[in-house]
Design a protein around this motif. Structure first.
Motif, PDB file in Angstrom:
ATOM      1  N   LEU A 133       5.146 -13.176   6.070  1.00 31.03           N
ATOM      2  CA  LEU A 133       4.459 -12.419   5.900  1.00 31.03           C
ATOM      3  C   LEU A 133       3.749 -11.037   5.619  1.00 31.03           C
ATOM      4  N   GLU A 134       4.463 -10.624   6.769  1.00 30.68           N
ATOM      5  CA  GLU A 134       5.150  -9.183   7.076  1.00 30.68           C
ATOM      6  C   GLU A 134       5.844  -8.219   5.920  1.00 30.68           C
ATOM      7  N   ASN A 135       6.828  -8.895   5.775  1.00 32.81           N
ATOM      8  CA  ASN A 135       7.962  -8.798   5.246  1.00 32.81           C
ATOM      9  C   ASN A 135       7.452  -8.123   3.582  1.00 32.81           C
ATOM     10  N   LEU A 136       6.403  -9.825   2.925  1.00 32.97           N
ATOM     11  CA  LEU A 136       5.627  -9.201   2.270  1.00 32.97           C
ATOM     12  C   LEU A 136       4.571  -7.939   1.797  1.00 32.97           C
ATOM     13  N   ILE A 137       4.043  -8.027   2.712  1.00 35.56           N
ATOM     14  CA  ILE A 137       3.401  -6.798   2.844  1.00 35.56           C
ATOM     15  C   ILE A 137       3.634  -5.360   2.997  1.00 35.56           C
ATOM     16  N   LYS A 138       5.649  -5.598   3.008  1.00 38.62           N
ATOM     17  CA  LYS A 138       5.994  -4.555   3.702  1.00 38.62           C
ATOM     18  C   LYS A 138       6.324  -3.361   1.823  1.00 38.62           C
ATOM     19  N   VAL A 139       6.447  -4.583   1.577  1.00 40.30           N
ATOM     20  CA  VAL A 139       6.968  -4.630  -0.443  1.00 40.30           C
ATOM     21  C   VAL A 139       5.967  -4.343  -0.808  1.00 40.30           C
ATOM     22  N   MET A 140       4.468  -4.667  -1.062  1.00 46.74           N
ATOM     23  CA  MET A 140       3.680  -3.909  -1.359  1.00 46.74           C
ATOM     24  C   MET A 140       2.758  -2.921  -1.204  1.00 46.74           C
ATOM     25  N   ASP A 141       3.084  -2.992   0.153  1.00 46.16           N
ATOM     26  CA  ASP A 141       3.033  -1.085   0.754  1.00 46.16           C
ATOM     27  C   ASP A 141       3.803  -0.227   0.122  1.00 46.16           C
ATOM     28  N   SER A 142       5.344  -0.590  -0.162  1.00 47.93           N
ATOM     29  CA  SER A 142       5.906   0.270  -0.524  1.00 47.93           C
ATOM     30  C   SER A 142       5.748   0.751  -2.065  1.00 47.93           C
ATOM     31  N   THR A 143       5.420  -0.046  -2.968  1.00 50.48           N
ATOM     32  CA  THR A 143       5.316  -0.202  -4.583  1.00 50.48           C
ATOM     33  C   THR A 143       3.363   0.645  -4.541  1.00 50.48           C
ATOM     34  N   GLY A 144       2.473   0.032  -3.193  1.00 51.69           N
ATOM     35  CA  GLY A 144       1.411   1.240  -3.441  1.00 51.69           C
ATOM     36  C   GLY A 144       0.562   0.297  -4.508  1.00 51.69           C
ATOM     37  N   VAL A 145       1.195  -1.246  -4.800  1.00 54.20           N
ATOM     38  CA  VAL A 145       0.552  -1.782  -5.817  1.00 54.20           C
ATOM     39  C   VAL A 145       0.188  -3.188  -5.366  1.00 54.20           C
ATOM     40  N   PRO A 146      -1.683  -2.871  -5.338  1.00 52.19           N
ATOM     41  CA  PRO A 146      -2.625  -4.860  -4.388  1.00 52.19           C
ATOM     42  C   PRO A 146      -2.206  -5.517  -4.701  1.00 52.19           C
ATOM     43  N   ALA A 147      -3.390  -5.856  -3.586  1.00 59.32           N
ATOM     44  CA  ALA A 147      -2.561  -7.689  -4.371  1.00 59.32           C
ATOM     45  C   ALA A 147      -3.204  -8.049  -5.897  1.00 59.32           C
ATOM     46  N   GLU A 148      -4.450  -7.404  -6.108  1.00 59.32           N
ATOM     47  CA  GLU A 148      -5.081  -7.975  -6.826  1.00 59.32           C
ATOM     48  C   GLU A 148      -4.791  -6.180  -8.135  1.00 59.32           C
ATOM     49  N   THR A 149      -4.868  -6.445  -9.425  1.00 62.94           N
ATOM     50  CA  THR A 149      -4.806  -5.363 -10.263  1.00 62.94           C
ATOM     51  C   THR A 149      -5.672  -5.862 -11.779  1.00 62.94           C
ATOM     52  N   GLU A 150      -5.907  -4.640 -12.337  1.00 63.06           N
ATOM     53  CA  GLU A 150      -6.948  -4.645 -13.366  1.00 63.06           C
ATOM     54  C   GLU A 150      -6.421  -5.324 -14.822  1.00 63.06           C
ATOM     55  N   GLY A 151      -4.842  -4.667 -14.190  1.00 57.90           N
ATOM     56  CA  GLY A 151      -3.727  -4.046 -15.859  1.00 57.90           C
ATOM     57  C   GLY A 151      -4.139  -3.188 -16.290  1.00 57.90           C
ATOM     58  N   SER A 152      -3.485  -2.256 -17.529  1.00 51.49           N
ATOM     59  CA  SER A 152      -4.275  -1.146 -18.242  1.00 51.49           C
ATOM     60  C   SER A 152      -3.033  -1.595 -19.773  1.00 51.49           C
ATOM     61  N   PRO A 153      -3.512  -0.569 -21.252  1.00 46.56           N
ATOM     62  CA  PRO A 153      -2.177  -1.473 -22.114  1.00 46.56           C
ATOM     63  C   PRO A 153      -1.154  -1.015 -21.728  1.00 46.56           C
ATOM     64  N   SER A 154      -0.503  -0.343 -21.036  1.00 44.76           N
ATOM     65  CA  SER A 154       0.911  -0.448 -20.665  1.00 44.76           C
ATOM     66  C   SER A 154       1.837  -1.635 -19.067  1.00 44.76           C
ATOM     67  N   LYS A 155       0.618  -1.964 -19.096  1.00 43.72           N
ATOM     68  CA  LYS A 155       0.901  -2.991 -17.511  1.00 43.72           C
ATOM     69  C   LYS A 155       0.315  -3.863 -17.109  1.00 43.72           C
ATOM     70  N   PRO A 156       0.722  -5.403 -17.899  1.00 43.91           N
ATOM     71  CA  PRO A 156      -0.328  -5.951 -17.817  1.00 43.91           C
ATOM     72  C   PRO A 156      -0.700  -6.517 -16.148  1.00 43.91           C
ATOM     73  N   ALA A 157      -2.071  -6.862 -16.103  1.00 45.27           N
ATOM     74  CA  ALA A 157      -2.815  -7.317 -14.395  1.00 45.27           C
ATOM     75  C   ALA A 157      -1.885  -8.658 -13.997  1.00 45.27           C
ATOM     76  N   THR A 158      -1.977  -8.466 -12.993  1.00 49.50           N
ATOM     77  CA  THR A 158      -1.639  -9.635 -11.655  1.00 49.50           C
ATOM     78  C   THR A 158      -1.772  -9.932 -10.567  1.00 49.50           C
ATOM     79  N   SER A 159      -1.669 -10.605  -9.819  1.00 50.54           N
ATOM     80  CA  SER A 159      -2.243 -10.886  -8.534  1.00 50.54           C
ATOM     81  C   SER A 159      -1.354 -11.710  -7.959  1.00 50.54           C
ATOM     82  N   THR A 160      -0.704 -11.273  -6.150  1.00 49.47           N
ATOM     83  CA  THR A 160      -0.304 -11.451  -5.769  1.00 49.47           C
ATOM     84  C   THR A 160      -0.702 -12.549  -4.922  1.00 49.47           C
TER      85      THR A 160
END
Length: 353
Positions: free
Chosen positions: A118-145
Motif C-alpha cells: 500500500l505504501e508503494n501505491l500511495i507513493k505513486v499517487m502522491d507523485s502524480t498528485g492525483v487523489p483516490a477519487e477524481t470528479e473528472g473533466s471534459p478532457s480527463k475521465p473520472a476515476t477511482s483508485t
C-alpha cells in the motif's frame, strides 16, 4: 438437499440500505449487475511469458471503453513472487495521469498484500498528485483508485498462499485498512477457496466463510468478494454458502461472487447468486486466469459468457458484448492462448458474417 430454480427469478429484492460506499453507483437497482473485470490482474498474473507493459495498458484501455465500471489493473506484490505484476506501478501512474476515455467513472483496483504494498501505491499517487477519487473533466475521465486484500476460508490454503493463519492474515490487514482510509481509498476484501480447497477438499465450512467475510467487513472493507477459487462449487453448495452469509447478518450489497469455471459450473452458480439477491460478480475477459496454488483450476468465468447470460435473463450490465468479445479474441491472440469464451467466439462469428 434438493435444489431447483424458482420460476420468478428476479422478484423485487432490493439491496439493503447501507453506509458503505459503492465503487461507481450510489445504489444498485434490482435488475442491474455490476461486473468486476479481473483479467488485467487475476487473469494475467500466472502467465509464464512476460507480457509487455504496452499490451497490459492496451488491454485496460480497451476494457474501459466497454461500459465496465470496475477493473483490476495490477498488484503491488514483490516481483520476486509474481514477476508478471512488476509493471503495476507504471500502470497505476499511467492510469492516474492519463486515464482511458470511458462513458462512466471507472474504478481501478490493485491487490496489496501488506503495508509495504500500500505504501508503494500511495507513493505513486502522491507523485502524480492525483487523489483516490477524481470528479473528472471534459478532457480527463473520472476515476477511482481502490485496493484488494486477500485471505482464505481454510487454514491450509492461507498457509500455502501467505505463510500465515487466517487470524494472522486478518491482523495484517488492520494497519492496511487504517492507512487506506486516511487516503480515501476504497477497500475490497477477497475470501478464497470458499467452495472448495485444493488441500482440504470441496467441503469448506460455509460458517467459516461467513465468519471471515464478516471480519473483513467489520474491520472496514467496503465489499467482499467470495471466491470459488478451485471451481469446485455446485448449485446446492453455493446456495448453502449464501444462506450462511445471510444468517450472519451480511447484506447482499456488501457481497460479490467470484467463480472459476473448472468444472463448468460458474454460470449455474451465478444464477443461484442472482436468485439470492447478489448483484456483483467477478469475471475475466476471454476466461483468462488460474490459481498457482490449485492444480488444475482453470480461469475465471469469461466476462463475455457472464454478460451474455445476464442479458439473456433480462438483467442490465451496461457492457457492450460485441466490444468485449473483440477484446477477448485480441488478448487471447496476444498471449498465444485459446479463447475460453464460448459466447465471445459465437458473437464474433455472428458479427463478422
Amino acid at each position: 438437499m434438493a435444489f431447483r430454480l424458482r420460476p420468478r427469478l428476479f422478484s423485487a429484492l432490493r439491496p439493503t440500505s447501507t453506509l458503505r460506499c459503492f465503487a461507481t453507483e450510489a445504489r444498485l437497482t434490482p435488475d442491474h449487475v455490476r461486473i468486476v473485470e479481473v483479467g488485467p490482474r487475476d487473469g494475467l498474473q500466472n502467465e509464464k511469458k512476460t507480457i509487455p507493459l504496452e499490451t497490459k495498458l492496451s488491454l485496460i484501455e480497451r476494457l474501459a471503453n466497454t461500459g465496465l465500471t470496475t477493473i483490476e489493473a495490477g498488484s503491488f506484490v514483490s516481483p520476486k513472487w509474481v514477476p508478471q505484476m512488476a509493471s503495476s506501478a507504471e500502470i497505476c501512474e499511467h492510469l492516474l495521469k492519463s486515464p482511458p476515455q470511458s462513458q462512466h467513472k471507472v474504478a481501478y483496483n490493485y491487490l496489496v498484500p501488506n503495508v509495504k504494498g500500500l505504501e508503494n501505491l500511495i507513493k505513486v499517487m502522491d507523485s502524480t498528485g492525483v487523489p483516490a477519487e477524481t470528479e473528472g473533466s471534459p478532457s480527463k475521465p473520472a476515476t477511482s483508485t481502490e485496493i484488494s486484500l486477500f485471505t482464505a476460508a481454510t487454514e491450509s490454503f492461507t498457509k500455502a498462499n501467505t505463510n500465515c493463519t487466517i487470524a494472522e492474515s486478518l491482523d495484517r490487514f488492520r494497519p492496511i485498512v487504517d492507512m487506506a482510509k486516511t487516503k480515501n481509498i476504497r477497500i475490497r476484501g477477497y475470501v478464497s477457496v470458499a467452495l472448495g480447497c485444493p488441500y482440504e477438499g470441496p467441503n469448506v465450512s460455509p460458517a467459516k466463510v461467513a465468519d471471515v467475510t464478516a471480519s473483513l467487513l467489520e474491520m472496514g472493507a467496503d465489499e467482499v468478494s467470495v471466491a470459488d477459487t478451485t471451481g469446485m462449487g455446485t448449485a446446492p453448495r453455493t446456495l448453502e454458502l449464501l444462506q450462511a452469509i445471510k444468517a450472519a447478518g451480511i447484506a447482499n450489497s456488501d457481497i460479490a461472487l467470484h467463480f472459476h469455471d473448472t468444472y463448468g459450473q460458474a454460470l449455474i452458480n451465478t444464477i443461484v447468486g442472482l436468485e439470492h439477491g447478489i448483484r456483483i460478480f467477478d469475471s475475466s475477459v476471454g476466461g483468462l486466469g488460474g490459481c498457482p496454488f490449485s492444480k488444475g483450476a482453470t480461469g475465471n468465468v469469461a466476462t463475455e459468457d457472464l454478460v451474455h447470460t445476464l442479458h439473456g435473463l433480462g438483467m442490465h450490465t451496461g457492457i457492450n458484448l460485441e466490444e468485449m468479445s473483440k477484446i477477448g479474441s485480441w488478448i487471447s491472440g496476444e498471449l498465444g492462448r485459446f479463447n475460453e469464451s464460448r459466447a465471445g467466439k459465437a458473437t464474433l462469428a455472428r458479427i463478422q458474417k
